[in-house]
Design a protein around this motif. Structure first.
Motif, short mmCIF file in Angstrom:
data_model
loop_
_atom_site.label_atom_id
_atom_site.label_comp_id
_atom_site.label_asym_id
_atom_site.label_seq_id
_atom_site.Cartn_x
_atom_site.Cartn_y
_atom_site.Cartn_z
N TYR A 23 7.97 -0.13 -10.50
CA TYR A 23 9.24 1.03 -9.53
C TYR A 23 10.56 0.05 -8.94
N ALA A 24 9.93 -0.52 -7.93
CA ALA A 24 11.27 -1.17 -7.39
C ALA A 24 11.47 -2.11 -8.34
N LEU A 74 0.69 -1.07 0.11
CA LEU A 74 0.35 -0.35 -0.18
C LEU A 74 1.00 1.47 -0.01
N MET A 75 1.65 1.16 0.90
CA MET A 75 2.92 2.66 1.08
C MET A 75 3.97 1.49 -0.04
N LEU A 76 4.15 1.64 -0.43
CA LEU A 76 5.43 1.14 -1.72
C LEU A 76 6.18 2.50 -1.90
N PRO A 77 4.73 2.58 -2.62
CA PRO A 77 5.35 3.94 -4.01
C PRO A 77 5.95 4.78 -2.69
N ASN A 108 -1.44 0.93 -6.04
CA ASN A 108 -0.13 1.61 -5.05
C ASN A 108 1.22 0.03 -5.98
N GLN A 109 0.04 -1.31 -5.18
CA GLN A 109 0.91 -2.67 -5.50
C GLN A 109 1.51 -2.54 -6.09
#
Length: 423
Positions: free
Chosen positions: A186-187, A124-127, A179-180
């Motif tokens: 991106y990661a 959820l908060m990865l970005p 978000n996932q």
């Protein structure tokens, strides 16, 4: 992430990580349980602490402070010679506890420059935190993605708490999924080796799994780990049927045509230590507790757990100095976190005043609900006074309301003591 590491191949990066490489079974990992809070409520989850005889995600016998995690790491490193990986997998979500996660990694990195850091998250908060994870040197990331269709996701999750707003149903599935996938993509592009965990839930997402695997491959995932549902008592899915080992492996084999699969997952505890086939975490509980008790002069393990708790408070204040505003008159709330007895101001949140005096206060349920949504991630609300309705409505959401008139920090300390006393 160092330039040297960024240029390594995936096979080199995963050489000594037992979860990403099945032939790395001789190497040990250590999960540090420093992240108790979670921002997504999964229908298959019940994160009980102190379940020493259970082996499943979200379970731990203790919650450690970053300093406690460092101290325990030093003990484990000296006794488990094949330790190569330190992971953070809960018992909540590491990115919902980012301050604790960050500090834990920084402290352990000072003790060992060669250790591999990995992290498991709901995404959820990865970005928001992907770049910070790269700066910290996290090289392996697991994101749990149980659906790439918001309608199906809405059946998997009870609610999603995102930036102070609570979402349910299909909307929760959509917010989480966006978000996932963006965070995963991106990661992966930045060189982090990404694994995606998928819980196979009969009648919910089992037929949907090949679509999940295809989508996460497009986003750069290195492998997926399809796991069977563990029907946990007191969870929403406690009576759901689980898939057989044959059904699970058939699905893995089908999906292996699309993406590399993990067959050797043990669905580890949040405080697991040792190789995947030999969890020795029980051998370190007593020694760690004794070490922390001696260092901090604490009386028992329960006190240690309270020390690692994090509370969030919403304060109604006209002055910004004292708790001096009526709940119904507030147009903004000051948000404070208490971490290990340290008070930190986070932000101010604007709200629409719902009470103008007289008989007007009871006619705006929608305004009360919107105010509650703005503080839904808080443990308590501090006001000088409040009516019966907001007290009851907050209580229904599990949020305490304290009425007091005093300086903000002093009021927060008193409220935190009362919350601890009631646990």
């Amino acid at each position: 992430m160092s330039k040297e590491l960024a240029t390594k191949s995936i096979s080199e990066k995963t050489l000594t990580h037992p979860c990403y490489n099945c032939i790395a079974h001789k190497y040990a990992r250590m999960h540090i349980p420093v992240a108790p809070k979670c921002n997504v409520s999964c229908n298959f989850c019940n994160r009980k602490y102190d379940c020493v005889n259970e082996t499943r995600p979200g379970v731990t016998s203790e919650v450690l402070t970053p300093e406690g995690a460092r101290d325990k790491f030093k003990i484990v490193r000296d006794k488990v010679r094949n330790l190569t990986v330190v992971g953070i997998a809960g018992p909540g979500d590491p990115l919902a506890n980012f301050d604790e996660t960050k500090k834990s990694i920084e402290l352990i990195k000072k003790e060992s420059k060669d250790i591999t850091f990995c992290l498991s998250t709901n995404g959820l908060m990865l970005p928001f935190y992907a770049d910070k994870l790269i700066e910290l040197g996290v090289t392996h990331l697991t994101v749990t993605i149980n659906a790439v269709d918001p309608k199906i996701g809405g059946k998997v999750y009870k609610f999603v708490n995102y930036l102070g707003d609570t979402f349910v149903g299909e909307e929760a599935g959509r917010v989480l999924l966006n978000n996932q996938l963006s965070g995963l993509k991106y990661a992966a592009q930045k060189g982090i080796v990404c694994k995606v965990n998928i819980v196979m839930i009969k009648g919910i997402n089992d037929l949907h799994i090949p679509e999940i695997v295809k989508k996460v491959k497009e986003c750069g995932a290195y492998m997926t780990n399809i796991m069977h549902l563990i029907p946990v008592k007191e969870s929403v899915f406690e009576n759901n049927p689980t898939v057989t080992e044959v059904e699970l492996n058939d699905m893995r084999r089908d999906c292996e045509l699309t993406l590399k699969q993990m067959y050797h997952c043990r669905q580890c505890r949040a405080d697991a230590i040792g190789t995947l086939d030999n969890d020795v975490s029980g051998e370190f509980r007593e020694s760690t507790e004794s070490s922390q008790n001696s260092e901090n002069n604490l009386e028992d393990k329960n006190v240690i757990q309270l020390k690692s708790h994090k509370y969030r408070f919403a304060v109604a204040s006209k002055s910004g100095v004292s708790i001096d505003e009526h709940f119904g008159h507030a147009t903004e709330f000051y948000i404070y976190d208490v971490i290990n007895d340290e008070i930190k101001f986070k932000e101010k949140r604007k709200v629409n005043r719902y009470c103008s005096g007289g008989y007007d206060c009871g006619e705006h349920e929608d305004r009360i609900e919107n105010i509650i949504k703005s503080v839904i991630d808080c443990n308590a609300v501090l006001v000088v006074r409040a009516g019966f309705e907001p007290i009851d409505r907050l209580h229904e959401k599990g949020i305490r309301l304290f009425q007091m008139y005093q300086e903000i920090n002093e009021g927060i300390r008193k409220a935190a003591k009362l919350l601890k006393k009631d646990e």
